[in-house]
Write an enzyme that holds these catalytic residues in place. Structure first.
Site, PDB file in Angstrom:
ATOM      1  N   GLY A   1       0.770  -1.250   0.000  1.00  0.00           N
ATOM      2  CA  GLY A   1       0.000   0.000   0.000  1.00  0.00           C
ATOM      3  C   GLY A   1       0.794   1.288   0.000  1.00  0.00           C
ATOM      4  O   GLY A   1       0.348   2.284  -0.545  1.00  0.00           O
TER       5      GLY A   1
ATOM      6  N   GLU B   1       3.464   4.120   6.148  1.00  0.00           N
ATOM      7  CA  GLU B   1       2.291   3.282   5.880  1.00  0.00           C
ATOM      8  C   GLU B   1       1.248   4.085   5.109  1.00  0.00           C
ATOM      9  O   GLU B   1       1.183   5.315   5.231  1.00  0.00           O
ATOM     10  CB  GLU B   1       1.750   2.784   7.233  1.00  0.00           C
ATOM     11  CG  GLU B   1       0.500   1.963   7.196  1.00  0.00           C
ATOM     12  CD  GLU B   1       0.603   0.641   6.451  1.00  0.00           C
ATOM     13  OE1 GLU B   1       0.996   0.672   5.270  1.00  0.00           O
ATOM     14  OE2 GLU B   1       0.242  -0.397   7.029  1.00  0.00           O
ATOM     15  N   ASP B   2       0.450   3.409   4.314  1.00  0.00           N
ATOM     16  CA  ASP B   2      -0.602   4.112   3.576  1.00  0.00           C
ATOM     17  C   ASP B   2      -1.724   4.561   4.499  1.00  0.00           C
ATOM     18  O   ASP B   2      -2.155   5.704   4.462  1.00  0.00           O
ATOM     19  CB  ASP B   2      -1.154   3.232   2.434  1.00  0.00           C
ATOM     20  CG  ASP B   2      -1.574   1.837   2.884  1.00  0.00           C
ATOM     21  OD1 ASP B   2      -1.393   1.483   4.072  1.00  0.00           O
ATOM     22  OD2 ASP B   2      -2.088   1.083   2.038  1.00  0.00           O
TER      23      ASP B   2
ATOM     24  N   ASP C   1      -6.028   1.888  10.261  1.00  0.00           N
ATOM     25  CA  ASP C   1      -7.481   1.769  10.422  1.00  0.00           C
ATOM     26  C   ASP C   1      -7.759   1.302  11.859  1.00  0.00           C
ATOM     27  O   ASP C   1      -7.747   2.113  12.777  1.00  0.00           O
ATOM     28  CB  ASP C   1      -7.969   0.786   9.346  1.00  0.00           C
ATOM     29  CG  ASP C   1      -9.473   0.666   9.237  1.00  0.00           C
ATOM     30  OD1 ASP C   1     -10.181   1.286  10.040  1.00  0.00           O
ATOM     31  OD2 ASP C   1      -9.947  -0.064   8.354  1.00  0.00           O
TER      32      ASP C   1
ATOM     33  N   GLY D   1      -5.703  -0.244  13.569  1.00  0.00           N
ATOM     34  CA  GLY D   1      -4.406  -0.123  14.245  1.00  0.00           C
ATOM     35  C   GLY D   1      -3.761  -1.475  14.524  1.00  0.00           C
ATOM     36  O   GLY D   1      -2.613  -1.542  14.962  1.00  0.00           O
TER      37      GLY D   1
ATOM     38  N   THR E   1      -2.655  -3.856  12.521  1.00  0.00           N
ATOM     39  CA  THR E   1      -1.474  -4.143  11.701  1.00  0.00           C
ATOM     40  C   THR E   1      -0.268  -3.380  12.222  1.00  0.00           C
ATOM     41  O   THR E   1       0.804  -3.952  12.459  1.00  0.00           O
ATOM     42  CB  THR E   1      -1.729  -3.750  10.229  1.00  0.00           C
ATOM     43  OG1 THR E   1      -2.925  -4.381   9.787  1.00  0.00           O
ATOM     44  CG2 THR E   1      -0.572  -4.137   9.331  1.00  0.00           C
TER      45      THR E   1
ATOM     46  N   LYS F   1      -7.787   6.421   9.860  1.00  0.00           N
ATOM     47  CA  LYS F   1      -9.235   6.291  10.169  1.00  0.00           C
ATOM     48  C   LYS F   1      -9.360   6.064  11.666  1.00  0.00           C
ATOM     49  O   LYS F   1      -9.726   4.983  12.114  1.00  0.00           O
ATOM     50  CB  LYS F   1      -9.805   5.063   9.439  1.00  0.00           C
ATOM     51  CG  LYS F   1      -9.936   5.181   7.958  1.00  0.00           C
ATOM     52  CD  LYS F   1     -10.843   4.044   7.491  1.00  0.00           C
ATOM     53  CE  LYS F   1     -10.487   3.550   6.139  1.00  0.00           C
ATOM     54  NZ  LYS F   1     -11.206   2.316   5.779  1.00  0.00           N
TER      55      LYS F   1
ATOM     56  N   PHE G   1     -14.160   3.277   2.788  1.00  0.00           N
ATOM     57  CA  PHE G   1     -13.101   2.469   2.181  1.00  0.00           C
ATOM     58  C   PHE G   1     -12.554   3.262   1.004  1.00  0.00           C
ATOM     59  O   PHE G   1     -13.302   3.644   0.099  1.00  0.00           O
ATOM     60  CB  PHE G   1     -13.608   1.098   1.738  1.00  0.00           C
ATOM     61  CG  PHE G   1     -12.466   0.147   1.515  1.00  0.00           C
ATOM     62  CD1 PHE G   1     -11.864  -0.486   2.587  1.00  0.00           C
ATOM     63  CD2 PHE G   1     -11.954  -0.059   0.245  1.00  0.00           C
ATOM     64  CE1 PHE G   1     -10.774  -1.321   2.403  1.00  0.00           C
ATOM     65  CE2 PHE G   1     -10.867  -0.896   0.048  1.00  0.00           C
ATOM     66  CZ  PHE G   1     -10.285  -1.533   1.135  1.00  0.00           C
TER      67      PHE G   1
ATOM     68  N   ASP H   1      -5.795  -0.205  -2.385  1.00  0.00           N
ATOM     69  CA  ASP H   1      -6.460  -1.092  -3.343  1.00  0.00           C
ATOM     70  C   ASP H   1      -7.797  -1.628  -2.844  1.00  0.00           C
ATOM     71  O   ASP H   1      -8.073  -1.647  -1.649  1.00  0.00           O
ATOM     72  CB  ASP H   1      -5.580  -2.319  -3.590  1.00  0.00           C
ATOM     73  CG  ASP H   1      -5.543  -3.234  -2.372  1.00  0.00           C
ATOM     74  OD1 ASP H   1      -5.174  -2.748  -1.282  1.00  0.00           O
ATOM     75  OD2 ASP H   1      -5.920  -4.413  -2.496  1.00  0.00           O
TER      76      ASP H   1
ATOM     77  N   ARG I   1      -4.652   0.643  -7.320  1.00  0.00           N
ATOM     78  CA  ARG I   1      -3.488   1.196  -6.615  1.00  0.00           C
ATOM     79  C   ARG I   1      -2.817   2.307  -7.422  1.00  0.00           C
ATOM     80  O   ARG I   1      -2.154   3.169  -6.873  1.00  0.00           O
ATOM     81  CB  ARG I   1      -2.439   0.102  -6.370  1.00  0.00           C
ATOM     82  CG  ARG I   1      -2.830  -0.918  -5.327  1.00  0.00           C
ATOM     83  CD  ARG I   1      -1.609  -1.745  -4.953  1.00  0.00           C
ATOM     84  NE  ARG I   1      -1.959  -2.971  -4.263  1.00  0.00           N
ATOM     85  CZ  ARG I   1      -2.137  -3.076  -2.950  1.00  0.00           C
ATOM     86  NH1 ARG I   1      -2.051  -2.009  -2.190  1.00  0.00           N
ATOM     87  NH2 ARG I   1      -2.430  -4.234  -2.405  1.00  0.00           N
TER      88      ARG I   1
HETATM   89  P1  XMP Z   1      -5.658  -2.023  10.310  1.00  0.00           P
HETATM   90  O1  XMP Z   1      -7.143  -2.200  10.522  1.00  0.00           O
HETATM   91  O2  XMP Z   1      -4.895  -3.226  10.770  1.00  0.00           O
HETATM   92  O3  XMP Z   1      -5.528  -1.943   8.772  1.00  0.00           O
HETATM   93  O4  XMP Z   1      -5.173  -0.727  10.918  1.00  0.00           O
HETATM   94  C1  XMP Z   1      -4.453  -1.423   8.180  1.00  0.00           C
HETATM   95  C2  XMP Z   1      -4.331  -1.967   6.774  1.00  0.00           C
HETATM   96  O5  XMP Z   1      -5.621  -2.161   6.199  1.00  0.00           O
HETATM   97  C3  XMP Z   1      -5.680  -1.699   4.912  1.00  0.00           C
HETATM   98  N1  XMP Z   1      -6.771  -0.702   4.819  1.00  0.00           N
HETATM   99  C4  XMP Z   1      -7.262  -0.201   3.698  1.00  0.00           C
HETATM  100  N2  XMP Z   1      -6.904  -0.428   2.416  1.00  0.00           N
HETATM  101  N3  XMP Z   1      -8.557   1.105   1.704  1.00  0.00           N
HETATM  102  C5  XMP Z   1      -7.576   0.231   1.433  1.00  0.00           C
HETATM  103  O6  XMP Z   1      -7.262   0.052   0.274  1.00  0.00           O
HETATM  104  C6  XMP Z   1      -8.969   1.381   2.954  1.00  0.00           C
HETATM  105  O7  XMP Z   1      -9.877   2.201   3.163  1.00  0.00           O
HETATM  106  C7  XMP Z   1      -8.279   0.687   4.010  1.00  0.00           C
HETATM  107  N4  XMP Z   1      -8.409   0.708   5.349  1.00  0.00           N
HETATM  108  C8  XMP Z   1      -7.463  -0.153   5.804  1.00  0.00           C
HETATM  109  C9  XMP Z   1      -4.328  -1.133   4.600  1.00  0.00           C
HETATM  110  O8  XMP Z   1      -3.625  -2.078   3.833  1.00  0.00           O
HETATM  111  C10 XMP Z   1      -3.634  -0.983   5.908  1.00  0.00           C
HETATM  112  O9  XMP Z   1      -2.265  -1.293   5.837  1.00  0.00           O
HETATM  113 MG    MG Z   2      -1.138  -1.476   4.014  1.00  0.00          MG
END
Ligand code: XMP
Ligand code: MG
Length: 179
Positions: free
Chosen positions: A41, A95-96, A99, A101, A103, A127, A148, A155, A161
């Site tokens: 990402g 990081e992209d 969300d 948190g 990951t 987010k 999203f 993606d 992407r």
């Molecule tokens: P968490 O929930 O673990 O998620 O913080 C982080 C990873 O989830 C992906 N992510 C998204 N990818 N559009 C996307 O394309 C979104 O709106 C979105 N929200 C979360 C992303 O890969 C991130 O590393």
């Molecule tokens: Mg990612």
């Protein structure tokens, strides 16, 4: 494919990335950093921001995934680890989006075990209303609501992407992107 209205335009993204790079450059003045891009990402954001950061740096990547379609599983898989030694380095994870948190918390804990001199997180999007864990994100491009989003590296099932801007992904809506 119909491409909807940008949620963040190319120009807005460029301006915000420059501001983040300036902040990082001043915070790390006189030090060298190890910038670690979380793939896939962050590839576009990473390439943009490292060009604008004005301190010496080494770069590396970590390939991780936790998403199936639009839901995080919380089960983070490391597909390729960083190759650089982390110990004693000032590490900045790029990081992209953060969300829930889950990951980033997992990745931070993994890398902290390797004794970096410091470890900070830079996420283009946050987010934070969805956060499930306590996590400090040190540099944030935009706090966004729970949509999203795709484009600028992000993606839906590995598509979109390459869009140069960020769009809200809505299936069957002219506001978003239709496959
Ligand atoms: P968490 O929930 O673990 O998620 O913080 C982080 C990873 O989830 C992906 N992510 C998204 N990818 N559009 C996307 O394309 C979104 O709106 C979105 N929200 C979360 C992303 O890969 C991130 O590393
Ligand atoms: Mg990612």
């Amino acid at each position: 494919m119909i491409i909807g209205k940008p949620f963040r335009t190319v120009e807005e993204i460029q301006r915000r990335v420059r501001e983040l790079a300036e902040k990082i450059s001043s915070d790390y003045a006189g030090r060298e950093i190890l910038a670690v891009g979380i793939l896939k990402g962050s590839f576009m954001f990473f390439a943009d921001i490292v060009r604008l950061i004005q301190v010496p740096m080494n770069i590396d990547f970590l390939v991780a995934s936790s998403y199936i379609r639009t839901k995080t599983t919380g089960d983070v898989k490391i597909h390729a680890d960083v190759r650089e030694a982390i110990e004693g380095k000032h590490v900045v994870l790029i990081e992209d989006i953060v969300d829930t948190g889950l990951t980033m918390k997992y990745l931070k804990e993994l890398l902290m075990k390797r004794n970096p001199a410091s470890l900070k997180v830079c996420a283009f999007l946050d987010k934070r209303a969805n956060r499930k864990v306590n996590l400090q994100v040190d540099y944030v491009g935009y706090v966004i609501p729970d949509h999203f989003v795709v484009g600028y590296g992000l993606d839906y099932e590995n598509r979109y992407r390459n869009l140069p801007y960020i769009a809200i992904f809505k299936k069957d809506s002219a506001e978003g992107i239709q496959a």
